[in-house]
Design an enzyme around this catalytic site. Structure first.
Site, PDB file in Angstrom:
ATOM      1  CB  CYS A 294      -1.144  -0.026   1.289  1.00 54.84           C
ATOM      2  SG  CYS A 294      -1.479  -1.432   1.777  1.00 54.84           S
ATOM      3  NE  ARG A 323       1.982  -8.625   6.034  1.00 56.24           N
ATOM      4  CZ  ARG A 323       0.713  -8.491   5.585  1.00 56.24           C
ATOM      5  NH1 ARG A 323      -0.024  -9.352   6.212  1.00 56.24           N
ATOM      6  NH2 ARG A 323       0.423  -7.616   4.510  1.00 56.24           N
ATOM      7  CD  GLN A 341      -1.226  -9.191   0.692  1.00 51.37           C
ATOM      8  OE1 GLN A 341      -1.168  -8.002   0.517  1.00 51.37           O
ATOM      9  NE2 GLN A 341      -1.845  -9.811   1.608  1.00 51.37           N
ATOM     10  CG  HIS A 345      -3.417  -0.455  -3.107  1.00 55.25           C
ATOM     11  ND1 HIS A 345      -2.221  -1.553  -3.466  1.00 55.25           N
ATOM     12  CD2 HIS A 345      -3.829  -0.598  -1.941  1.00 55.25           C
ATOM     13  CE1 HIS A 345      -1.973  -1.761  -2.130  1.00 55.25           C
ATOM     14  NE2 HIS A 345      -2.794  -1.592  -1.319  1.00 55.25           N
TER      15      HIS A 345
HETATM   16 ZN   LIG Z   1      -3.115  -2.275   0.592  1.00 54.86          ZN
END
Ligand SMILES: [Zn+2]
Ligand SMILES: [Zn+2]
Length: 620
Positions: A294, A323, A341, A345
């Site tokens: 993001c 992570r 992933q 967005h």
């Molecule tokens: Zn995001």
């Protein structure tokens, strides 16, 4: 000194009325059967290990456990003896009876018995009257409720004894004896078949057997073997293929950033414990490995100015994320520290929420139906602490729920479970064994655009702030692959299969040239094909079946003369002889359309999840 045996006799013991039990809904009956089975287990364990003391014994989703203290771990033989003992207890139809006991007397009683865990539980219940339940000789501190007698606990199977912790203790001092319990012999059998099937489908086992991927304690994620990477790349290609159709553009940013990015995004504040720090010297972190896409996508948005005409702006990114998951949370591909992933967005105006969500939901459907995966959706709404305007929240929630309804989709609502920065839709997929996995998510975000001061020029010339939608459909690619390996039991549909066809000459001497010719033709048509020789034909067929190769083409004298092949589909008995060109055309078409041509034996024991009992019920 109190004579505790006569004290026990003098309590006012109340039976559990059979009629009342009979009238209960099925899931409540099951919950009682399961928790009562924990008492039956404890009763039998006393016979095998008289020194046992008891902690908590709740019902679980499919059974029960009891955390017990014993002097040494239970052996498999002892576990079998406990199982036998449970049978006896059940046959004796011991009545479950309940008595109300003053707290102080309960403490004295448990102290006399040396039940230190029960004493600790009682400490937390100070100044309450508590209840005891008994069956036969076994007396337990318990809130209930229970079944009328132990004969209700006959469809039970002990599954394991494993180390367990007592409340925040550093080292495990307990043994968790767990089992499954049902209301009929058939239900128990079906569940045990399900457990076996799930074990056989474990993606970590299949990943090894099919040479797809493996794990090493030194690696933060899976090691992708050539065959596994084929599956992964096919999925990525499927994903990329759909993006232009839905108006997405893909970007790629680095994985390493100055901490400033995450200070601005707010992730450092809320998330730094889960982020990996990279130093080039001593002291402060110099770089951070990004845990999500993001913040850097916001940087991309700011590389130029935007007008309302550019929106919705759909930006996808497929970069590696890291992570710092705690070791205990890691589980094969389902949770790894390094993953990718299928992230995007979407920048929109307030007015575009509903239409855009509708489009994302359509994409969700395209994705999951390709794999034959059913899914359920949950809308999570404004929590108590939230940012942004109440009006914006209300409008956004109304738009989300309108989009869900407009698509004719069923969904549940979790009031107050949204993120503080916006409402969200969580999507759980259901695999062929009926298990649910949370994969996809669609989140509205009012905060990031503010933190990065994002703007667009509205039609009236004013500067406005866009809303951001975060959305991932596979979720983590790793997790999704783990799920579909188990969903398909490793027998992928043709388009995903690492090896799509094998060609087997009956005799290496006589038919090898023709086999080579057929292999070359298939490969030229883009079909991943292997030629297997040397071993006996039977052996090679068995190997191909073990590897779950979708198509086996056997060629011999007749096939060579006629330009044909004897074709067999994995898991299908019939074999047919067909011209090679015809076979190629058929396979190419199946691959092109990503046909879901799987031939899984339907599981007779396909296990339906029943209402789940939580692990905190029953336990004081
Ligand atoms: Zn995001
Ligand atoms: Zn109980």
């Amino acid at each position: 000194m109190t004579d505790w045996n006569s004290w026990l006799q003098e309590r006012d013991w109340q039976p559990v009325a059979p009629d009342e039990f009979k009238a209960l809904p099925n899931d409540e009956k099951l919950r009682r059967i399961r928790h009562s089975s924990a008492h039956v287990m404890a009763t039998a364990l006393r016979g095998v290990r008289p020194e046992a003391t008891f902690a908590i014994g709740p019902a679980t989703e499919h059974g029960f456990f009891y955390d017990v203290h014993v002097d040494s771990p239970l052996t498999p033989e002892e576990l079998a003896a406990v199982q036998e003992g449970m049978k006896d207890v059940s046959k004796q139809r011991q009545k479950f009876e309940r008595a109300v006991v003053p707290h102080a007397e309960a403490v004295e009683f448990m102290r006399d018995r040396g039940e230190r865990y029960k004493l600790e539980i009682l400490e937390k219940l100070a100044d309450q009257t508590v209840t005891f339940y008994r069956n036969g000789d076994f007396v337990d501190l318990c809130a209930g409720p229970h079944v009328p007698d132990t004969s209700f606990c006959q469809n039970v199977k002990l599954l394991a004894a494993s180390p367990a912790h007592w409340r925040g203790e550093q080292n495990p001092s307990l043994q968790r004896v767990s089992g499954t319990a049902w209301d009929s012999r058939d239900a128990l059998k079906a569940y045990l078949a399900f457990v076996e099937e799930a074990k056989a489908r474990d993606h970590r086992v299949l990943g090894q057997a099919l040479d797809l991927f493996s794990f090493h304690p030194w690696a933060a994620g899976a090691l992708w073997h050539p065959r596994g990477l084929v599956v992964r790349n096919e999925l990525a290609q499927f994903w990329r293929g759909l993006m232009p159709e839905y108006g997405y553009q893909e970007i790629m940013n680095p994985v390493l950033y100055k901490p400033d990015l995450f200070h601005q995004s707010g992730h450092w504040e809320h998330y730094h414990e889960d982020m990996y720090i990279v130093r080039d010297g001593e002291g402060e972190p110099d770089w951070l490995l990004k845990p999500m896409n993001c913040p850097d996508t916001m940087l991309y948005y700011k590389t130029r100015s935007h007008s309302y005409r550019d929106l919705p702006l759909r930006i996808a990114e497929n970069q590696v994320l890291h992570r710092n998951e705690v070791t205990g949370a890691l589980h094969g591909l389902l949770r790894t520290r390094s993953f990718v992933q299928d992230d995007a967005h979407i920048f929109i105006t307030n007015e575009q929420v509903q239409d855009e969500i509708l489009q994302v939901l359509e994409l969700v459907d395209r994705f999951y139906s390709t794999f034959g995966l059913e899914y359920v959706m949950k809308l999570s709404t404004r929590p108590e602490k939230y940012m942004g305007e109440l009006e914006t929240w209300n409008a956004a929630e109304a738009a989300l729920s309108a989009a869900l309804t407009a698509g004719g989709r069923e969904f549940s609502v979790d009031e107050g479970d949204g993120a503080f920065y916006g409402p969200k839709i969580d999507i759980s997929i259901q695999d062929s064994l009926g298990r649910k996995w949370q994969c996809g998510t669609i989140q509205l975000d009012f905060q990031l655009p503010q933190r990065f001061d994002l703007e667009y020029t509205a039609q009236d010339g004013t500067r406005q702030r866009p809303i951001v939608i975060h959305r991932a459909i596979f979720g983590s690619m790793e997790r999704f692959i783990g799920v579909i390996v188990e969903h398909f039991a490793g027998a992928f549909p043709l388009w995903l299969a690492p090896v799509q066809a094998v060609v087997l000459p009956i005799s290496d001497e006589k038919h090898l040239d023709y086999a080579r010719e057929v292999t070359a033709k298939l490969r030229k048509a883009g079909i991943r094909t292997e030629l297997q020789q040397y071993e006996s034909l039977n052996y090679r067929v068995r190997q191909a079946e073990k590897q779950k190769v979708p198509y086996i083409l056997v060629v011999g004298e007749r096939e060579q003369e006629q330009g044909t092949a004897a074709v067999r589909r994995h898991k299908v008995k019939e074999q047919r002889v067909a011209p090679v060109d015809e076979v190629i055309a058929e396979l190419v078409e199946k691959i092109r359309t990503r046909e879901l041509d799987v031939h899984q034996p339907t599981m007779s024991a396909r296990f339906q999840e029943t209402a789940a009992a939580t692990t905190t019920d029953n336990a004081y």
